[in-house]
Structures are given as C-alpha cells and as structure tokens.
Design a protein around this motif. Structure first.
Motif, PDB file in Angstrom:
ATOM      1  N   MET A 122      37.567  -0.857  -1.626  1.00 44.19           N
ATOM      2  CA  MET A 122      36.793  -0.372  -2.764  1.00 44.19           C
ATOM      3  C   MET A 122      35.478   0.261  -2.313  1.00 44.19           C
ATOM      4  O   MET A 122      35.026   1.264  -2.879  1.00 44.19           O
ATOM      5  CB  MET A 122      36.527  -1.512  -3.742  1.00 44.19           C
ATOM      6  CG  MET A 122      37.789  -2.025  -4.443  1.00 44.19           C
ATOM      7  SD  MET A 122      38.801  -0.691  -5.168  1.00 44.19           S
ATOM      8  CE  MET A 122      37.658  -0.017  -6.394  1.00 44.19           C
ATOM      9  N   GLU A 123      34.878  -0.286  -1.267  1.00 45.27           N
ATOM     10  CA  GLU A 123      33.660   0.316  -0.721  1.00 45.27           C
ATOM     11  C   GLU A 123      33.962   1.691  -0.140  1.00 45.27           C
ATOM     12  O   GLU A 123      33.163   2.630  -0.293  1.00 45.27           O
ATOM     13  CB  GLU A 123      33.054  -0.596   0.344  1.00 45.27           C
ATOM     14  CG  GLU A 123      32.407  -1.851  -0.219  1.00 45.27           C
ATOM     15  CD  GLU A 123      31.871  -2.773   0.864  1.00 45.27           C
ATOM     16  OE1 GLU A 123      32.189  -2.530   2.054  1.00 45.27           O
ATOM     17  OE2 GLU A 123      31.154  -3.731   0.528  1.00 45.27           O
ATOM     18  N   ARG A 127      32.366   5.310  -1.358  1.00 42.89           N
ATOM     19  CA  ARG A 127      31.634   6.235  -0.487  1.00 42.89           C
ATOM     20  C   ARG A 127      32.186   7.654  -0.575  1.00 42.89           C
ATOM     21  O   ARG A 127      31.475   8.610  -0.298  1.00 42.89           O
ATOM     22  CB  ARG A 127      31.677   5.743   0.966  1.00 42.89           C
ATOM     23  CG  ARG A 127      30.928   4.457   1.189  1.00 42.89           C
ATOM     24  CD  ARG A 127      30.854   4.067   2.648  1.00 42.89           C
ATOM     25  NE  ARG A 127      29.862   4.838   3.366  1.00 42.89           N
ATOM     26  CZ  ARG A 127      29.462   4.565   4.608  1.00 42.89           C
ATOM     27  NH1 ARG A 127      29.997   3.551   5.255  1.00 42.89           N
ATOM     28  NH2 ARG A 127      28.554   5.311   5.198  1.00 42.89           N
ATOM     29  N   LEU A 128      33.445   7.790  -0.988  1.00 40.26           N
ATOM     30  CA  LEU A 128      34.048   9.113  -1.161  1.00 40.26           C
ATOM     31  C   LEU A 128      34.010   9.571  -2.613  1.00 40.26           C
ATOM     32  O   LEU A 128      34.558  10.628  -2.947  1.00 40.26           O
ATOM     33  CB  LEU A 128      35.494   9.099  -0.670  1.00 40.26           C
ATOM     34  CG  LEU A 128      35.749   9.458   0.803  1.00 40.26           C
ATOM     35  CD1 LEU A 128      35.264  10.867   1.129  1.00 40.26           C
ATOM     36  CD2 LEU A 128      35.154   8.446   1.761  1.00 40.26           C
ATOM     37  N   GLY A 129      33.373   8.794  -3.490  1.00 41.23           N
ATOM     38  CA  GLY A 129      33.299   9.162  -4.896  1.00 41.23           C
ATOM     39  C   GLY A 129      34.629   9.112  -5.601  1.00 41.23           C
ATOM     40  O   GLY A 129      34.862   9.856  -6.569  1.00 41.23           O
ATOM     41  N   ALA A 152      39.001   7.939   2.764  1.00 42.22           N
ATOM     42  CA  ALA A 152      38.688   6.566   2.362  1.00 42.22           C
ATOM     43  C   ALA A 152      39.586   5.577   3.102  1.00 42.22           C
ATOM     44  O   ALA A 152      39.137   4.505   3.525  1.00 42.22           O
ATOM     45  CB  ALA A 152      38.854   6.415   0.846  1.00 42.22           C
ATOM     46  N   ARG A 153      40.874   5.925   3.262  1.00 42.42           N
ATOM     47  CA  ARG A 153      41.781   5.068   4.017  1.00 42.42           C
ATOM     48  C   ARG A 153      41.290   4.893   5.455  1.00 42.42           C
ATOM     49  O   ARG A 153      41.317   3.791   6.015  1.00 42.42           O
ATOM     50  CB  ARG A 153      43.189   5.670   3.984  1.00 42.42           C
ATOM     51  CG  ARG A 153      44.271   4.840   4.646  1.00 42.42           C
ATOM     52  CD  ARG A 153      44.609   5.358   6.022  1.00 42.42           C
ATOM     53  NE  ARG A 153      44.865   6.776   5.997  1.00 42.42           N
ATOM     54  CZ  ARG A 153      44.661   7.575   7.031  1.00 42.42           C
ATOM     55  NH1 ARG A 153      44.170   7.092   8.161  1.00 42.42           N
ATOM     56  NH2 ARG A 153      44.913   8.869   6.956  1.00 42.42           N
ATOM     57  N   ALA A 154      40.807   5.984   6.062  1.00 38.86           N
ATOM     58  CA  ALA A 154      40.272   5.899   7.423  1.00 38.86           C
ATOM     59  C   ALA A 154      39.017   5.037   7.463  1.00 38.86           C
ATOM     60  O   ALA A 154      38.827   4.235   8.386  1.00 38.86           O
ATOM     61  CB  ALA A 154      39.983   7.299   7.951  1.00 38.86           C
ATOM     62  N   LEU A 155      38.157   5.178   6.469  1.00 43.26           N
ATOM     63  CA  LEU A 155      36.938   4.359   6.417  1.00 43.26           C
ATOM     64  C   LEU A 155      37.263   2.886   6.264  1.00 43.26           C
ATOM     65  O   LEU A 155      36.547   2.023   6.781  1.00 43.26           O
ATOM     66  CB  LEU A 155      36.035   4.823   5.273  1.00 43.26           C
ATOM     67  CG  LEU A 155      34.869   5.735   5.658  1.00 43.26           C
ATOM     68  CD1 LEU A 155      35.368   7.018   6.299  1.00 43.26           C
ATOM     69  CD2 LEU A 155      33.998   6.042   4.447  1.00 43.26           C
ATOM     70  N   ALA A 156      38.333   2.583   5.519  1.00 48.11           N
ATOM     71  CA  ALA A 156      38.725   1.191   5.328  1.00 48.11           C
ATOM     72  C   ALA A 156      39.092   0.531   6.649  1.00 48.11           C
ATOM     73  O   ALA A 156      39.034  -0.694   6.769  1.00 48.11           O
ATOM     74  CB  ALA A 156      39.890   1.094   4.355  1.00 48.11           C
ATOM     75  N   LEU A 183      29.771  11.802   6.991  1.00 48.09           N
ATOM     76  CA  LEU A 183      29.950  11.738   8.445  1.00 48.09           C
ATOM     77  C   LEU A 183      28.632  11.506   9.158  1.00 48.09           C
ATOM     78  O   LEU A 183      28.565  10.777  10.148  1.00 48.09           O
ATOM     79  CB  LEU A 183      30.612  13.024   8.945  1.00 48.09           C
ATOM     80  CG  LEU A 183      32.038  13.285   8.444  1.00 48.09           C
ATOM     81  CD1 LEU A 183      32.551  14.604   9.005  1.00 48.09           C
ATOM     82  CD2 LEU A 183      32.978  12.148   8.812  1.00 48.09           C
ATOM     83  N   ARG A 184      27.565  12.101   8.638  1.00 45.89           N
ATOM     84  CA  ARG A 184      26.250  11.868   9.232  1.00 45.89           C
ATOM     85  C   ARG A 184      25.841  10.411   9.068  1.00 45.89           C
ATOM     86  O   ARG A 184      25.294   9.792   9.999  1.00 45.89           O
ATOM     87  CB  ARG A 184      25.228  12.794   8.570  1.00 45.89           C
ATOM     88  CG  ARG A 184      23.791  12.601   9.044  1.00 45.89           C
ATOM     89  CD  ARG A 184      23.650  12.760  10.545  1.00 45.89           C
ATOM     90  NE  ARG A 184      24.092  14.079  10.979  1.00 45.89           N
ATOM     91  CZ  ARG A 184      24.422  14.371  12.220  1.00 45.89           C
ATOM     92  NH1 ARG A 184      24.382  13.433  13.157  1.00 45.89           N
ATOM     93  NH2 ARG A 184      24.830  15.591  12.543  1.00 45.89           N
ATOM     94  N   SER A 185      26.134   9.845   7.898  1.00 47.40           N
ATOM     95  CA  SER A 185      25.829   8.441   7.670  1.00 47.40           C
ATOM     96  C   SER A 185      26.615   7.546   8.616  1.00 47.40           C
ATOM     97  O   SER A 185      26.078   6.591   9.189  1.00 47.40           O
ATOM     98  CB  SER A 185      26.141   8.080   6.212  1.00 47.40           C
ATOM     99  OG  SER A 185      25.931   6.701   5.978  1.00 47.40           O
TER     100      SER A 185
END
Length: 258
Positions: A122-123, A127-129, A152-156, A183-185
């Motif tokens: 969910m986070e 982050r991807l809106g 988002a799947r990659a961020l998870a 990506l900068r974040s």
C-alpha cells in the motif's frame, strides 16, 4: 560501496554478440541513465543483470555480491526490474500485481497475507499515486497506469538496486516528472537506479551518471554534461544537435538527421 559493476560482459542470444565486452558502473545511491540508439543492447544488458539472460562471459557485481551467481530468490531480494511493457492474461487486481513484489520474502510455511507485506504494498501504491486503483482489474488500466503499477510492484520489493527499461515511455509529461521525482527520492534513500532511456534531455537533466551504448559496446561513460556532447550525438545517433542553455538548465535541440 561502489554500486553496480559490470566487467567484460558479452551476451549472445544464439547469434553474433548483442553486448560485446561491456564494462560499466552505476554508482551507489545515484540515478544512472543507459542511453543509445535502438539495437544498441540496452535492454539485453539490463535483462542479463536481473538474470533473464546468461552471458557468454563477464561478471556482474553489486556491492560485493555476484548477481550472476545468486539464485533467483536471493537476487529478487536485492534488485527489482521494471520492463518497458509487461502484460498479463491473469485476472489480477492492481493490489495483487503489486503483492507479487513480496513473493521473494514470503516464508514457505506462510498460511496467509503478512500485514507487513500488505503495508509495504500500500505504501508503494501511494508513492506512485495509485492507491485509489488497488481494487481495479489490472487489465482495465491504461498503458501509463499499468506502468505505474509495475513500478509500485518493484518498490514493494524494497530493492537496493532498481533496474528500469524505458519507465516513462507510456507516461504523459506530468507522469514523467513524478516518476523522476520518485527515483530521486529513492536515490537519496541509497537505492541504486539504472534505467534505459531514449529521451536525451531527460538523461541530461535528471541523471547523475550516463552510460552510452552503440552496436553492443559502451562508447562513453561519465557525468551527463561531459558525455552528451554535440560530437557524441552526431557520431552515435547520426543527428546534428546543439546543446544550449535554456531558462532552467541545459537543453539539447535536435536539428537534422545526418
């Protein structure tokens, strides 16, 4: 920690080398752009780093780990990959697609969803809106929305190394800016980013480091302002271009094919 180091990498998919004795570095905690014309070998190289292809020879290390020697699960705990265009015939919701990013961390004896995994998913959507799309069928989304879900799947996966193949190709201008802000974040959080790009102005203004490929080889590597010269653009892309100083920074103006 040096980040990603590729040394002497040669890749041949049943014919002449597509990637030929490539050396490159993607510095840790930085955004590295991988640029070059169509057929330069960018996607093949990234696919090999994430284990989709086996090289003829060469090494790939990330912060001391031999990525080519890791098993699939161990590699997925370390790095995540976002393809240029990924589709599925499965009837999955957006939330279920993002949850695929947590599979490498799930114990074999798990009997149900882990609340911590659900929180990570969910986070990532937030982050991807894309939080409002969690219950939607993935197949009903636009190309740009699907691209955000895959990110988002990659961020998870909470990767230390994030590899992306043309991540902004399906996005409008607002979406492109949002992705580069994300990506900068991530880079400030010590994630190493390597992304294949076609847009040289984005590469010039949004990347910390550039690697230029042509005909399967690296022809230049370094800081964007040092690498993307008018001479290099002419030699690699066959295009006459000028690099000018715009109101908010440098801009590459493309004039004519040579």
């Amino acid at each position: 920690m040096t980040g990603l180091e590729v040394r002497g990498l040669t890749i041949s998919l049943g014919g002449p080398p597509i990637v030929d004795r490539v050396d490159l570095t993607a510095p840790r905690g930085k955004i590295t752009g991988l640029v070059g014309p169509n057929g330069a070998g960018k996607s093949t190289l990234i696919g090999t780093v994430v284990g989709l292809n086996r090289p003829v020879e060469g090494t790939v290390h990330f912060s001391g780990d031999d990525l080519l020697g890791l098993d699939r699960r161990a590699r997925a705990r370390l790095c995540a990959y976002v393809e240029q265009a990924a589709t599925t015939e499965e009837r999955l919701t957006v939330a279920e697609v993002v949850a695929l990013g947590r599979i490498p961390f799930a114990p074999a004896w798990a009997s149900g969803p882990d609340p911590a995994d659900e929180k990570s998913c969910m986070e990532a959507l937030s982050r991807l809106g894309m939080s409002a799309f969690a219950g939607r069928q993935f197949a009903t989304l636009s190309g740009g929305e699907q691209q955000r879900v895959h990110m988002a799947r990659a961020l998870a996966q909470q990767p230390q190394l994030l590899l992306l193949d043309e991540p902004t190709s399906s996005l409008d201008i607002r979406g492109q800016l949002q992705v580069f802000a994300l990506l900068r974040s991530l880079a400030t959080e010590d994630c190493t980013v390597l992304m294949a790009l076609h847009d040289l102005n984005l590469a010039l203004t949004r990347c910390d480091w550039l690697v230029v490929m042509n005909h399967g080889r690296v022809v230049a590597e370094g800081a964007p302002m040092e690498v993307l010269t008018e001479r290099l653009i002419a030699d690699v892309y066959g295009v006459e271009a000028r690099r000018i100083q715009g109101p908010v920074g440098p801009v590459i103006v493309f004039e004519t094919a040579l």
